[in-house]
Design an enzyme around this catalytic site. Structure first.
Site, PDB file in Angstrom:
ATOM      1  N   TRP A 148       0.836  -1.220   0.000  1.00 49.32           N
ATOM      2  CA  TRP A 148       0.000   0.000   0.000  1.00 49.32           C
ATOM      3  C   TRP A 148       0.858   1.253   0.000  1.00 49.32           C
ATOM      4  CZ3 TRP A 148      -4.993   1.980   0.621  1.00 49.32           C
ATOM      5  CH2 TRP A 148      -5.076   3.253   1.183  1.00 49.32           C
ATOM      6  N   MET A 149       0.397   2.282  -0.708  1.00 45.57           N
ATOM      7  CA  MET A 149       1.058   3.594  -0.653  1.00 45.57           C
ATOM      8  C   MET A 149      -0.007   4.665  -0.445  1.00 45.57           C
ATOM      9  SD  MET A 149       3.364   5.485  -3.573  1.00 45.57           S
ATOM     10  CE  MET A 149       2.043   5.827  -4.747  1.00 45.57           C
ATOM     11  N   ASN A 150       0.284   5.656   0.443  1.00 45.29           N
ATOM     12  CA  ASN A 150      -0.500   6.900   0.382  1.00 45.29           C
ATOM     13  C   ASN A 150       0.446   8.072   0.168  1.00 45.29           C
ATOM     14  OD1 ASN A 150      -0.603   5.863   3.351  1.00 45.29           O
ATOM     15  ND2 ASN A 150      -1.060   8.002   3.687  1.00 45.29           N
ATOM     16  N   ASP A 151       0.392   9.109   0.942  1.00 42.36           N
ATOM     17  CA  ASP A 151       1.044  10.385   0.602  1.00 42.36           C
ATOM     18  C   ASP A 151       2.480  10.298   0.059  1.00 42.36           C
ATOM     19  OD1 ASP A 151      -1.040  10.654   2.357  1.00 42.36           O
ATOM     20  OD2 ASP A 151       0.024  11.876   3.791  1.00 42.36           O
ATOM     21  N   TRP A 175      -3.780   0.482   4.455  1.00 43.76           N
ATOM     22  CA  TRP A 175      -2.992   1.387   5.296  1.00 43.76           C
ATOM     23  C   TRP A 175      -2.593   0.688   6.594  1.00 43.76           C
ATOM     24  CZ3 TRP A 175      -3.271   3.531  10.160  1.00 43.76           C
ATOM     25  CH2 TRP A 175      -2.469   4.647  10.379  1.00 43.76           C
ATOM     26  N   PHE A 207       4.946   8.802   9.889  1.00 43.71           N
ATOM     27  CA  PHE A 207       3.943   9.496   9.079  1.00 43.71           C
ATOM     28  C   PHE A 207       4.632  10.513   8.158  1.00 43.71           C
ATOM     29  CE2 PHE A 207      -0.475   9.130  11.340  1.00 43.71           C
ATOM     30  CZ  PHE A 207      -0.414   7.751  11.229  1.00 43.71           C
ATOM     31  N   SER A 208       3.810  11.309   7.491  1.00 44.68           N
ATOM     32  CA  SER A 208       4.322  12.192   6.429  1.00 44.68           C
ATOM     33  C   SER A 208       5.238  13.288   6.958  1.00 44.68           C
ATOM     34  CB  SER A 208       3.147  12.837   5.697  1.00 44.68           C
ATOM     35  OG  SER A 208       2.519  11.848   4.929  1.00 44.68           O
ATOM     36  N   GLU A 320      -4.362  18.354   6.729  1.00 46.20           N
ATOM     37  CA  GLU A 320      -3.158  17.527   6.688  1.00 46.20           C
ATOM     38  C   GLU A 320      -2.205  18.068   5.627  1.00 46.20           C
ATOM     39  OE1 GLU A 320      -4.962  13.223   7.755  1.00 46.20           O
ATOM     40  OE2 GLU A 320      -5.166  13.693   5.646  1.00 46.20           O
ATOM     41  N   TRP A 408      -9.372   8.877   0.173  1.00 48.77           N
ATOM     42  CA  TRP A 408      -9.552   8.039   1.368  1.00 48.77           C
ATOM     43  C   TRP A 408     -10.909   7.355   1.373  1.00 48.77           C
ATOM     44  CZ3 TRP A 408      -5.863   6.009   3.901  1.00 48.77           C
ATOM     45  CH2 TRP A 408      -4.654   6.672   4.087  1.00 48.77           C
TER      46      TRP A 408
HETATM   47  C1  FRU Z   1      -2.714  12.093   4.842  1.00 54.97           C
HETATM   48  C2  FRU Z   1      -2.263  11.423   6.129  1.00 54.97           C
HETATM   49  C3  FRU Z   1      -1.256  12.303   6.846  1.00 54.97           C
HETATM   50  C4  FRU Z   1      -0.491  11.306   7.657  1.00 54.97           C
HETATM   51  C5  FRU Z   1      -0.434  10.134   6.745  1.00 54.97           C
HETATM   52  C6  FRU Z   1      -0.435   8.818   7.444  1.00 54.97           C
HETATM   53  O1  FRU Z   1      -3.196  11.215   3.888  1.00 54.97           O
HETATM   54  O2  FRU Z   1      -3.369  11.154   6.943  1.00 54.97           O
HETATM   55  O3  FRU Z   1      -1.808  13.339   7.592  1.00 54.97           O
HETATM   56  O4  FRU Z   1       0.787  11.753   8.000  1.00 54.97           O
HETATM   57  O5  FRU Z   1      -1.563  10.211   5.901  1.00 54.97           O
HETATM   58  O6  FRU Z   1      -0.201   7.780   6.562  1.00 54.97           O
END
Ligand code: FRU
Length: 607
Positions: A148-151, A175, A207-208, A320, A408
């Site tokens: 999985w990947m997010n930010d 996540w 986190f980010s 965020e 999300w």
């Molecule tokens: C945004 C977020 C950030 C957080 C990260 C956690 O998508 O909720 O605020 O640092 O993702 O993965």
């Protein structure tokens, strides 16, 4: 996608006579109804863990020589195996390793535990097969190799290399276990996977955050070292510091972490250095308060709060991933504050808003409308553009940004498993004015043009008939292509419609409404849409034109369509999951619109 049958055969190999080594390397002891010890001989590089998407996470304590080294979570397979993930053991060679596995669901007996699918397949290996198994994996957008990947995080440019870190779960396709993954590129098209950059520790998951070069060695990792700020996420969120002396491949965490604690949720520190004042500016999202906190720091270890800005414009659920940078318009410097919020986006879920204003090194002041209010400005009018932040130290005063191409609302449900989520294409940012207001323009970074093959439709101009004119879309490379044209609908009222479709009748409808000065994108029939009620949707952008004219610049890459005005006045990013590539484009108009400079480029990322 590997089937259960192949995996079962592999299991037989791993546990049968041919798998003597695997059997020697793994010893499974069910020590309680919900607790299993897996003793692992770390002679091989990985322990391979079988995963079933959709079951509860098992909590795994990694115990090395009797000490808990770390804890992570994996959806260990119960009744079937969807895919596998590797856990790297190389650090632990020569040590005693136990995976202390706690089920998160209540079992009724040890027997129930013994029957779960994972135990026959868990094994050690020196290799892990990362070959792509996903038809929807984009060809020129950045994706993680697996997981999985997010930010996007911590992007910086140095010596011709664009560094991109990202929120990564290396052990599953949802996540969890937030870790900074790392990829690099010299052309913003091809990405090399560099592996893990920053791993969770006793202060929490990672986190980010952001990275920058430290030209004056203010932090102590050395001149021009790469410094990183990120959020350590445990029950509370604190801010931590790390530095890299090998160009961003490995990071040493600051021993005095965390460098900032606050009694409320705050995250995603984003920084830049001012060589004149020798001070860093750091912006931090005060998530639930809907504000951005501004700090200065001489060394990233002690921070002084200089202002807070927020409780205005779109406030939504949480604020965020802020980013602050200057851009020029008409020779004048303005400051742009990007701010991502979720939910509360214009089409539901996640989106990026921004503020234009001034920053004097301490205080950010937003421009206002004539009545004194601060307007809501969206950076992108699609559903799949989030957590957008920009590269620091980019060349030629460029401000280049990238976002997470998902939402999300449904990111964990999209129809892929080996990996989940891509990033948007990199975009170069600039400012423009419209009706006395300053806005942010986004265009695809010019590097992407290098993928263009000879146009399959070149410089065509025509009056769009009401019944439509159809153009074939390129077939090569699963139809990945770039389409550009101008629309002039200034003569007569009506809509201009562009339909992309495939032989299965799946389609995307784009409508330019010159009377409203809007362009819309309807993906309700675009292919697979039923994995979430929030996915089928119509998104609408203002064109920021007022004369019946606009333009379209589209980038198609298997499961995404990014649409821009040629000059970036609007941007709209949407995912699509067609069962086969869109093969034709039909243009019709009840406004007798003139279409000009139509170019369709097949794209070839291997050039
Ligand atoms: C945004 C977020 C950030 C957080 C990260 C956690 O998508 O909720 O605020 O640092 O993702 O993965």
């Amino acid at each position: 996608m590997k089937t259960l049958t192949t995996l079962t055969i592999m299991a037989a190999l791993a546990t049968g006579s041919a798998g003597a080594s695997a059997a020697d390397n793994i010893k499974i002891e069910h020590i309680g109804v919900n607790n299993t010890y897996v003793r692992v001989n770390p002679d091989q590089k990985y322990v391979i863990l079988p995963v079933q998407d959709g079951v509860d996470d098992a909590r795994i304590n990694l115990i090395v020589d009797g000490k808990t080294e770390r804890t992570f979570y994996v959806r260990l397979a119960k009744s079937k195996v969807d895919f596998e993930v590797p856990f790297d053991l190389s650090k632990y060679k020569g040590h005693n390793v136990i995976l202390d596995i706690r089920a998160n669901h209540d079992r009724s007996s040890i027997r129930e535990s013994q029957e779960e699918a994972c135990w026959n397949l868990i094994r050690t290996s020196d290799t892990f097969d990362k070959t792509n198994r996903e038809n929807f994996r984009p060809l020129y957008h950045h994706t993680p190799e697996y997981g999985w990947m997010n930010d996007p995080n911590g992007m910086f440019y140095h010596d011709g290399v664009w560094h991109l870190y990202y929120q990564w779960n290396p052990y599953g396709s949802k996540w969890q276990n937030m870790t900074w993954g790392h990829s690099t590129s010299r052309d913003l098209i091809h990405w090399t996977h560099e592996g893990t950059a920053i791993e969770p520790d006793g202060l929490g998951t990672i986190f980010s955050g952001s990275c920058a070069l430290d030209p004056d060695n203010t932090v102590g990792y050395g001149k021009d070292a790469v410094v990183a700020l990120y959020t350590s996420a445990a029950d509370m969120q604190t801010q931590s510091l790390a530095g890299s002396t090998d160009g961003g491949i490995t990071f040493q965490k600051y021993a005095g972490n965390p460098v900032l604690t606050l009694p409320t949720e705050a995250r995603d520190p984003n920084m830049f250095y001012n060589p004149d004042t020798k001070l860093w500016t750091i912006v931090l999202a005060h998530a639930l308060e809907h504000e951005v906190l501004f700090f200065t720091s001489p060394d990233l270890k002690t921070w002084t709060k200089t202002c807070s800005f927020g409780k205005v414009a779109a406030q939504g659920g949480v604020w965020e991933c802020p980013d602050l940078f200057p851009l020029e318009i008409d020779g004048k410097k303005k400051w742009v504050l990007l701010l991502n919020l979720n939910p509360g986006g214009p089409f539901g879920g996640s989106a990026t808003q921004y503020f234009i204003g001034d920053y004097d090194g301490k205080t950010f002041t937003s421009d206002t409308l004539a009545d004194g209010t601060i307007p809501t400005k969206w950076m992108d009018f699609g559903k799949d553009h989030y957590a957008t932040v920009s590269w620091s130290d980019a060349p030629d005063s460029r401000r280049t940004a990238i976002g997470w191409m998902s939402n999300w609302q449904y990111a964990a449900d999209v129809p892929t498993l080996q990996y989940r989520s891509a990033n948007t294409c990199p975009r170069d940012l600039s400012l423009f004015s419209d009706n006395g207001e300053i806005y942010l323009a986004s265009v695809p970074s010019p590097e992407l043009r290098k993928m263009r093959s000879k146009a399959s439709v070149a410089n065509v101009s025509f009056s769009a008939p009401a019944k439509g004119r159809t153009f074939a879309l390129p077939k090569a490379n699963d139809g990945i292509c770039e389409i550009e044209f101008d629309i002039d609908a200034s003569k007569k009222k009506g809509n201009t419609e562009i339909i992309l479709s495939n032989e299965k009748g799946e389609n995307v409808k784009i409508i330019y409404n010159a009377a409203d000065n809007t362009i819309s994108f309807d993906r309700k029939e675009s292919g697979i849409v039923d994995f979430s009620i929030d996915f089928p949707a119509v998104t609408v952008a203002p064109t920021f034109t007022h004369d019946g004219r606009t333009s379209v610049h589209m980038l198609i890459d298997r499961s995404s369509i990014e649409m821009f005005a040629k000059d970036g006045r609007y941007a709209m990013t949407n995912l699509v999951f067609p069962n086969q590539p869109y093969s034709s484009m039909k243009v019709s108009s009840t406004a007798g619109a003139k279409i000009s400079n139509l170019n369709i480029y097949p794209l070839n990322p291997s050039k």
